[in-house]
Design a protein around this motif. Sequence first.
Motif, mmCIF file in Angstrom:
data_model
loop_
_atom_site.group_PDB
_atom_site.id
_atom_site.type_symbol
_atom_site.label_atom_id
_atom_site.label_comp_id
_atom_site.label_asym_id
_atom_site.label_seq_id
_atom_site.Cartn_x
_atom_site.Cartn_y
_atom_site.Cartn_z
ATOM 1 N N ASN A 188 0.888 -1.165 0.000
ATOM 2 C CA ASN A 188 0.000 0.000 0.000
ATOM 3 C C ASN A 188 0.923 1.211 0.000
ATOM 4 O O ASN A 188 1.708 1.389 0.938
ATOM 5 C CB ASN A 188 -0.904 0.008 1.231
ATOM 6 N N PRO A 189 0.842 2.052 -1.042
ATOM 7 C CA PRO A 189 1.773 3.181 -1.128
ATOM 8 C C PRO A 189 1.463 4.344 -0.199
ATOM 9 O O PRO A 189 2.244 5.290 -0.137
ATOM 10 C CB PRO A 189 1.637 3.616 -2.584
ATOM 11 N N GLY A 190 0.353 4.295 0.519
ATOM 12 C CA GLY A 190 -0.044 5.473 1.294
ATOM 13 C C GLY A 190 -0.530 6.532 0.326
ATOM 14 O O GLY A 190 -1.180 6.211 -0.670
ATOM 15 N N SER A 191 -0.195 7.786 0.567
ATOM 16 C CA SER A 191 -0.628 8.875 -0.316
ATOM 17 C C SER A 191 0.467 9.926 -0.458
ATOM 18 O O SER A 191 1.066 10.318 0.543
ATOM 19 C CB SER A 191 -1.890 9.532 0.234
ATOM 20 N N PRO A 192 0.676 10.413 -1.691
ATOM 21 C CA PRO A 192 1.665 11.475 -1.880
ATOM 22 C C PRO A 192 1.112 12.871 -1.609
ATOM 23 O O PRO A 192 1.845 13.852 -1.654
ATOM 24 C CB PRO A 192 2.042 11.328 -3.357
ATOM 25 N N THR A 193 -0.197 12.948 -1.311
ATOM 26 C CA THR A 193 -0.840 14.258 -1.127
ATOM 27 C C THR A 193 -1.687 14.378 0.133
ATOM 28 O O THR A 193 -2.105 15.474 0.490
ATOM 29 C CB THR A 193 -1.751 14.581 -2.334
ATOM 30 N N ASP A 194 -1.970 13.252 0.792
ATOM 31 C CA ASP A 194 -2.839 13.280 1.972
ATOM 32 C C ASP A 194 -2.337 12.280 3.010
ATOM 33 O O ASP A 194 -2.767 11.141 3.055
ATOM 34 C CB ASP A 194 -4.281 12.961 1.570
ATOM 35 N N LYS A 195 -1.419 12.735 3.861
ATOM 36 C CA LYS A 195 -0.810 11.854 4.858
ATOM 37 C C LYS A 195 -1.692 11.651 6.081
ATOM 38 O O LYS A 195 -1.347 10.857 6.956
ATOM 39 C CB LYS A 195 0.564 12.387 5.262
ATOM 40 N N ARG A 196 -2.800 12.383 6.137
ATOM 41 C CA ARG A 196 -3.686 12.328 7.298
ATOM 42 C C ARG A 196 -2.877 12.590 8.565
ATOM 43 O O ARG A 196 -2.195 13.580 8.665
ATOM 44 C CB ARG A 196 -4.477 11.026 7.322
ATOM 45 N N LYS A 197 -2.888 11.689 9.521
ATOM 46 C CA LYS A 197 -2.166 11.938 10.784
ATOM 47 C C LYS A 197 -0.757 11.361 10.788
ATOM 48 O O LYS A 197 -0.069 11.400 11.805
ATOM 49 C CB LYS A 197 -2.969 11.373 11.954
ATOM 50 N N LEU A 198 -0.312 10.834 9.655
ATOM 51 C CA LEU A 198 1.032 10.280 9.569
ATOM 52 C C LEU A 198 2.051 11.409 9.389
ATOM 53 O O LEU A 198 1.709 12.482 8.896
ATOM 54 C CB LEU A 198 1.122 9.299 8.398
ATOM 55 N N PRO A 199 3.301 11.181 9.734
ATOM 56 C CA PRO A 199 4.293 12.263 9.622
ATOM 57 C C PRO A 199 4.772 12.534 8.193
ATOM 58 O O PRO A 199 5.333 13.588 7.928
ATOM 59 C CB PRO A 199 5.447 11.787 10.499
ATOM 60 N N TYR A 200 4.564 11.571 7.258
ATOM 61 C CA TYR A 200 5.115 11.719 5.917
ATOM 62 C C TYR A 200 4.112 11.371 4.828
ATOM 63 O O TYR A 200 3.237 10.525 5.016
ATOM 64 C CB TYR A 200 6.339 10.809 5.737
ATOM 65 N N TYR A 201 4.286 11.987 3.663
ATOM 66 C CA TYR A 201 3.625 11.580 2.429
ATOM 67 C C TYR A 201 4.418 10.383 1.910
ATOM 68 O O TYR A 201 5.584 10.198 2.286
ATOM 69 C CB TYR A 201 3.647 12.718 1.403
ATOM 70 N N SER A 202 3.818 9.587 1.012
ATOM 71 C CA SER A 202 4.537 8.382 0.610
ATOM 72 C C SER A 202 4.084 7.821 -0.736
ATOM 73 O O SER A 202 2.993 8.111 -1.228
ATOM 74 C CB SER A 202 4.377 7.304 1.684
#
Length: 165
Positions: free
Chosen positions: A130-144
Amino acid sequence: MKIVITGDTHIPGRGSKLPERLTAECRDADLIIHTGDFRSPAVLDELEQFAEVCGVYGNIDGEDIQARVPRRQLFEAGGLRIGLVHGHGEKKTTEQRAVEAFAEDDVDVIVFGHSHIPVVKYFKGMMLLNPGSPTDKRKLPYYSFIVLTIGEVVKADLVLFGDKG
């Protein structure tokens, strides 16, 4: 073979454009995988300028996206059988829904999105990404996003970055 895996771009909305950190990796990609929630067909158009795109639609994608990409895909890349699904639905976790989507298929890799939470792991002999998101990290510290390299070895590198500009 270099595959860039992204998703949950939500443009326009969570971002106004694809981040340079992502597009820089796309420039020499052999394939780009998008896990859905494009929001706009312009995102698909932009990614297609770099390489072939395999994508699926997510729960926020309208008919304009659904006309261009399926809900679920099963394809081969670099000798690996890859299952691709957004992962939205009811009950269970996103990861569980993604695994169930390919329970009857012989796959090496399952790629999914929806949760915006990056995942790089093995489960029952399958690589789950799951790549996460490059534009919406939500509560995570990084985009991905993820760069999957297929050669003598298979390597999935999770790319974390702090500025989506």
